[in-house]
Design a protein around this motif. Sequence first.
Motif, PDB file in Angstrom:
ATOM      1  N   VAL A   7      -7.897 -17.149  33.706  1.00 51.66           N
ATOM      2  CA  VAL A   7      -8.698 -18.198  33.106  1.00 51.66           C
ATOM      3  C   VAL A   7      -8.770 -17.970  31.608  1.00 51.66           C
ATOM      4  O   VAL A   7      -8.897 -16.847  31.140  1.00 51.66           O
ATOM      5  CB  VAL A   7     -10.124 -18.199  33.709  1.00 51.66           C
ATOM      6  CG1 VAL A   7     -11.002 -19.224  33.028  1.00 51.66           C
ATOM      7  CG2 VAL A   7     -10.046 -18.455  35.197  1.00 51.66           C
ATOM      8  N   ARG A 340      -8.374 -25.233  34.019  1.00 51.93           N
ATOM      9  CA  ARG A 340      -7.593 -24.661  32.924  1.00 51.93           C
ATOM     10  C   ARG A 340      -8.484 -24.210  31.766  1.00 51.93           C
ATOM     11  O   ARG A 340      -8.104 -23.343  30.984  1.00 51.93           O
ATOM     12  CB  ARG A 340      -6.556 -25.669  32.422  1.00 51.93           C
ATOM     13  CG  ARG A 340      -5.375 -25.855  33.375  1.00 51.93           C
ATOM     14  CD  ARG A 340      -4.331 -26.790  32.791  1.00 51.93           C
ATOM     15  NE  ARG A 340      -3.888 -26.370  31.475  1.00 51.93           N
ATOM     16  CZ  ARG A 340      -3.043 -25.377  31.245  1.00 51.93           C
ATOM     17  NH1 ARG A 340      -2.552 -24.680  32.259  1.00 51.93           N
ATOM     18  NH2 ARG A 340      -2.697 -25.065  30.009  1.00 51.93           N
ATOM     19  N   GLY A 342     -11.512 -22.992  32.397  1.00 46.75           N
ATOM     20  CA  GLY A 342     -12.441 -22.022  32.947  1.00 46.75           C
ATOM     21  C   GLY A 342     -13.737 -22.600  33.452  1.00 46.75           C
ATOM     22  O   GLY A 342     -14.701 -21.865  33.673  1.00 46.75           O
ATOM     23  N   ALA A 346     -10.311 -21.020  39.262  1.00 50.16           N
ATOM     24  CA  ALA A 346      -8.928 -20.975  38.776  1.00 50.16           C
ATOM     25  C   ALA A 346      -7.930 -21.549  39.778  1.00 50.16           C
ATOM     26  O   ALA A 346      -6.863 -22.026  39.377  1.00 50.16           O
ATOM     27  CB  ALA A 346      -8.552 -19.534  38.433  1.00 50.16           C
TER      28      ALA A 346
END
Length: 479
Positions: A7, A340, A342, A346
């Motif tokens: 992440v 993407r 975070g 994930a």
Amino acid sequence: MHDTGTVSPSAPAPHQEERPSLQQEERLSEQPARHDDGKHARRFGLPVATCLVMGNIIGGGIFLLPASVAPFGTISLVAFAVLTAGAIALALVFGRLARRDPRTGGPYVYAREAFGDFAGFLAAWSYWITTWVSNAALAVAAVGYLDVLIPVADHRWTACLAALALQVPPALANFAGTRYVGAVQLVATVLKFLPLLLVAVGGLFFFDSANLGPFQASDEGPVGAVSASAAILLFSYLGVESAAVSAGEVRDPRRNVGRATVLGTLGAALVYLLGTLAVFGTVAHDKLVASTAPFSDAVDVMFGGSWGGTAVALAALVSMVGALNGWTLLSAQTPYAAARDGLFPAAFAKKRRGVPVVGVLVTVVLASLLTVYNYTAGPSGVFEVLVLVTTFTATVPYLLATAAQLYFLASGQRERVDRRRLVRDAVLAGLAFGFSMWLVAGAGYAAVYQGVLFLFAGVLVYAWMAARKQRAANQVSSS
């Protein structure tokens, strides 16, 4: 299967200097697409992107709309025109935003860029709830049309299995890759628009003004009648954001997302308005008010016989399967973009053949569970309440996206424009914001109240994901 890896570290608010530049984020966002390219992963051109917008706007509700607004009289067509203007303003704003930031995620991307992670998360969370609950609602509604062709609704569990089965083809198309998603969407849109256009255009040749009934059939004043009919029609245009949400899968998104959004919205509006007008003019008003299948009645008047019900049922099934196909893709795109950054787990950032497969799988599972719950809960009305909630949750990303556009224009960010264009874009954004607020008001007090509870439930998820991002950032800085 492609994994995007760890992440990304903490992403500060947009006004902080350490935030990555737009150019850096675009380069990062494009990397998965290079790994996912293949014969099963194909970017959508303008025709498919337009079909995605049209197919998601028009589900099965259009087949009941004329009867739903008939009690208000032909004044409901005025409400349609007002709503169409608002929807087009919203479509134009999404086009402008996509030119500034052509990444997958649409409203989530714009809200996060303007107001930071929390606003972005609320847009993503709200939109995600909308998509998978809507999929369950579409599947359950489609069973009613399937029952016209194959008796399945008499037994509760037979109907439940049918609703689950209707969700399988769209899911398989998504798992197969964007190439197949686009093909299914294109075919479904063409097949469902042929009968709709047949009634919309052909019905004009059988038009009889005597069937229209009174201009204002209700006891309310003109403003009240327009508002009341608009409350029913308000959500007919949900889905205008479809191309923007899938911008990362659209070829030349800076150019095509805006065009597809406007063309798709205009196409849907044309079918809505012409279809409703044609049914008003072919079916007598007193019969239309009590009709449960207005398009079927119109087909029977136009061509005689009693096959109208079968024809409309087929068209509605195709329409709903196409909508399921498009909404399944969208249900995975926003969590993909948030993952993407975070802000979602994930696993949602994994792509295969151009499709976020984990997002699709989770959507199918949740929609299926909600479908089963609908048939086990009985007449309690809980499922209907959840569907009503989505009419609120769908508008939260609209409000945040249009507010983001106003923020970009007021702060002078992203691009320099002349004063005339600045005023024009500001007026459009203001109209789109007002339209979004009207959508919220039309949802009703109960839907807004319960929708806010759904949003607040997501705050716990945000707190957990934000804490993980901060720990990851601390580890990077300490090393």
